[in-house]
Scaffold this active site. Structure first.
Site, PDB file in Angstrom:
ATOM      1  N   SER A  34      41.117  41.042  53.480  1.00  0.00           N
ATOM      2  CA  SER A  34      42.503  40.784  53.094  1.00  0.00           C
ATOM      3  C   SER A  34      43.163  41.998  52.446  1.00  0.00           C
ATOM      4  O   SER A  34      44.348  42.260  52.661  1.00  0.00           O
ATOM      5  CB  SER A  34      42.575  39.588  52.144  1.00  0.00           C
ATOM      6  N   LYS A  48      43.356  36.342  38.541  1.00  0.00           N
ATOM      7  CA  LYS A  48      43.757  37.245  39.613  1.00  0.00           C
ATOM      8  C   LYS A  48      45.262  37.159  39.824  1.00  0.00           C
ATOM      9  O   LYS A  48      45.887  36.147  39.538  1.00  0.00           O
ATOM     10  CB  LYS A  48      43.035  36.889  40.913  1.00  0.00           C
ATOM     11  N   ARG A  64      29.973  40.385  56.253  1.00  0.00           N
ATOM     12  CA  ARG A  64      30.470  41.475  57.092  1.00  0.00           C
ATOM     13  C   ARG A  64      29.466  42.612  57.166  1.00  0.00           C
ATOM     14  O   ARG A  64      29.301  43.234  58.200  1.00  0.00           O
ATOM     15  CB  ARG A  64      31.790  42.025  56.539  1.00  0.00           C
ATOM     16  N   HIS A 120      38.250  35.562  58.651  1.00  0.00           N
ATOM     17  CA  HIS A 120      38.055  34.259  58.000  1.00  0.00           C
ATOM     18  C   HIS A 120      38.074  33.145  59.045  1.00  0.00           C
ATOM     19  O   HIS A 120      37.239  32.237  59.016  1.00  0.00           O
ATOM     20  CB  HIS A 120      39.173  33.979  56.988  1.00  0.00           C
TER      21      HIS A 120
END
Length: 159
Positions: A128, A41, A90, A17
């Site tokens: 993460s 979440k 990514r 990040h």
């Protein structure tokens, strides 16, 4: 002035990040790191903890600010008079997902464009979830996250 928003849950912020944030801060006049507060979440860190870690991790970047937001990203962008959303890539799978979201966002808010920036190769595997799993089982996360995040993950998992 060219303002961009780099949104995410950042639970927690990783060096991948930060790679996007640092590089984005060199491209745009102002970069807002938008910390998403999503009631659907269950993050490991509270939004306030994530904000504190992000502020510490970005403290040397003068044109980077950190703000918490809730709801639609394009609404947040409108509130900030921002016309650019910065997203990191990514892998090819990220491209497919991010393109779908970008097209949807553009349909909702045609004045907002999405800027896709590939991450540096040394962070292309990092996310993460992986970091939290490694930390949870006592693995070494040095070099994957900022020092403040490493410290806070050790506290959370008592390792």
């Amino acid at each position: 002035m060219l303002i961009a928003i780099y949104p995410g849950s950042f639970d927690p912020v990783t060096n991948g990040h930060l790679d996007i944030i640092i590089r984005g801060s060199k491209i745009f006049d102002s970069l807002i790191v938008g910390l998403l507060k999503n009631p659907n979440k269950k993050p490991l860190f509270t939004v306030e903890e994530r904000e504190a870690m992000m502020l510490e991790a970005t403290k040397g970047l003068n044109n980077v600010t950190v703000e918490i937001f809730q709801g639609l990203l394009v609404q947040f962008a409108r509130q900030k008079n921002c016309r650019i959303i910065l997203r990191g890539l990514r892998a090819i799978s990220d491209y497919e997902y991010e393109t779908q979201i970008a097209i949807t966002n553009r349909k909702i808010c045609p004045e907002v464009e999405t800027f896709l920036l590939p991450t540096s190769t040394e962070y292309s595997y990092l996310n993460s979830t992986v970091v939290k799993e490694i930390a949870q089982f006592g693995g070494c996360i040095r070099g994957l996250v900022p020092e403040i995040v490493e410290k806070n993950l050790r506290k959370k998992f008592r390792v």
